[in-house]
Design a protein around this motif. Structure first.
Motif, mmCIF file in Angstrom:
data_model
loop_
_atom_site.group_PDB
_atom_site.id
_atom_site.type_symbol
_atom_site.label_atom_id
_atom_site.label_comp_id
_atom_site.label_asym_id
_atom_site.label_seq_id
_atom_site.Cartn_x
_atom_site.Cartn_y
_atom_site.Cartn_z
ATOM 1 N N VAL A 71 -0.938 2.985 8.631
ATOM 2 C CA VAL A 71 -0.566 2.726 7.236
ATOM 3 C C VAL A 71 -1.018 3.888 6.356
ATOM 4 N N ALA A 72 -2.239 4.381 6.614
ATOM 5 C CA ALA A 72 -2.763 5.504 5.828
ATOM 6 C C ALA A 72 -1.884 6.745 5.990
ATOM 7 N N ASN A 98 0.825 -1.205 0.000
ATOM 8 C CA ASN A 98 0.000 0.000 0.000
ATOM 9 C C ASN A 98 0.859 1.255 0.000
ATOM 10 N N VAL A 99 1.917 1.252 0.805
ATOM 11 C CA VAL A 99 2.785 2.424 0.895
ATOM 12 C C VAL A 99 3.650 2.556 -0.359
ATOM 13 N N GLU A 100 4.029 1.428 -0.971
ATOM 14 C CA GLU A 100 4.866 1.455 -2.171
ATOM 15 C C GLU A 100 4.138 2.042 -3.376
ATOM 16 N N LEU A 101 2.820 1.871 -3.418
ATOM 17 C CA LEU A 101 2.073 2.236 -4.626
ATOM 18 C C LEU A 101 2.237 3.699 -5.030
ATOM 19 N N LEU A 147 5.238 0.522 12.558
ATOM 20 C CA LEU A 147 4.713 -0.733 11.991
ATOM 21 C C LEU A 147 5.817 -1.577 11.345
ATOM 22 N N LYS A 148 7.019 -1.479 11.857
ATOM 23 C CA LYS A 148 8.139 -2.223 11.283
ATOM 24 C C LYS A 148 7.866 -3.724 11.287
ATOM 25 N N GLU A 149 7.259 -4.232 12.366
ATOM 26 C CA GLU A 149 7.027 -5.671 12.493
ATOM 27 C C GLU A 149 5.753 -6.135 11.790
ATOM 28 N N ILE A 206 9.743 1.160 3.710
ATOM 29 C CA ILE A 206 10.233 0.617 4.981
ATOM 30 C C ILE A 206 10.495 1.750 5.974
ATOM 31 N N GLN A 207 11.101 2.811 5.485
ATOM 32 C CA GLN A 207 11.399 3.957 6.335
ATOM 33 C C GLN A 207 10.125 4.548 6.935
#
Length: 298
Positions: free
Chosen positions: A149-150, A105-108, A130-132, A122-123
């Motif tokens: 995430v949002a 979701n974040v990559e998009l 939310l690393k884990e 990842i950063q």
């Protein structure tokens, strides 16, 4: 960062015209963390949509980060929404794609810019705690985790302005508190300007400036007496007992427009017996402006 002057927004439906904003003035400094509050229909969400380039003003002045929002072309507006501003909505369906993982979701949005998406994603997920959980799908995340995430998605392309519309509206009080703490942390660490529209009273304890909108205008501002970090430090040192829920943390100021008009809170008018009339007696008594009900006819 934000300069609004005499901002007007009129919505037309058939022969009906609705004034959502009626000459609103607002200035927000670069790097500020602030909240906008108001009842339903007050115009706060309309203002947020115009700050984000989702709607255009009918009249007035609106500049964001030096850009004139009334004169931007559609192409420039698309670029502005993609690169300069991030959105966080109350409804996760507007923020997230349910069949993707948190990472995907974040990559998009980063992929749309053609940047190195994995490292940035990842950063950001680490930044929101939310690393884990980055490889979990959305149904495996709690409501608060989905909202984190949002927020990471909203920050994906390094925006200068983050807009949040009721970001804690669907969360319980504990999770709302954590999300608001996250906004403060991101504001402090990244220097990003954050504007939050909310009904959540917790914001009054965590935001240094709260602007109230009533009937399409700024009616009042609440400014923190001491910085939030100072209050936290005193609390950690044992200088404050309890949770401070009853302590007055802010000072409220009514806002005068350029013509010298102000909106007096309805509760104040009711307390001095102003009802069933649009008139009030104004007197200057020993350097103090005094409002009283109109004199009854004898």
């Amino acid at each position: 960062m934000i300069h609004c002057e005499g901002l007007v927004k009129i919505y037309k439906a058939a022969d009906l015209e609705v004034f959502a904003l009626q000459g609103l003035d607002l200035h927000v400094e670069d790097g500020e963390l602030m909240a906008i509050i108001g009842n339903s229909g007050s115009g706060k969400s309309t203002l947020l949509n115009m700050l984000g380039g989702l709607d255009r003003p009918t009249a007035g002045t609106l500049t964001v980060d030096g850009r004139n929002m009334l004169k931007m072309s559609e192409k420039d507006l698309v670029r502005y929404k993609r690169e300069s501003v991030g959105f966080v909505w109350q409804n996760n369906a507007r923020n997230l794609i349910p069949y993707l993982t948190a990472m995907q979701n974040v990559e998009l949005p980063i992929l749309l810019k053609g940047r190195r998406r994995r490292e940035r994603a990842i950063q950001l997920l680490e930044a929101v705690g939310l690393k884990e959980r980055m490889h979990n799908r959305l149904h495996q995340l709690s409501g608060g985790e989905q909202q984190r995430v949002a927020i990471a998605i909203a920050l994906a392309n390094h925006p200068k302005l983050l807009l949040a519309d009721e970001p804690t509206g669907s969360l319980d009080s504990r999770m709302s508190d954590q999300i608001l703490d996250l906004f403060r942390e991101l504001n402090r660490n990244m220097g990003i300007t954050v504007v939050i529209v909310t009904h959540d009273p917790l914001l009054a304890k965590k935001v240094d400036r709260v602007v109230a909108i009533r009937d399409g205008k700024i009616s009042s501002e609440m400014l923190r007496k001491r910085s939030y970090s100072e209050e936290l430090a005193e609390l950690e040192q044992g200088g404050v007992t309890g949770d401070g829920a009853d302590e007055e943390t802010h000072v409220e100021y009514a806002i005068l427009d350029k013509a010298g008009r102000l909106q007096v809170p309805a509760d104040y008018l009711k307390a001095i017996g102003i009802k069933n009339t649009n008139k009030v007696k104004v007197e200057l008594v020993e350097g103090t402006i005094v409002l009283t009900p109109p004199e009854e006819a004898s």
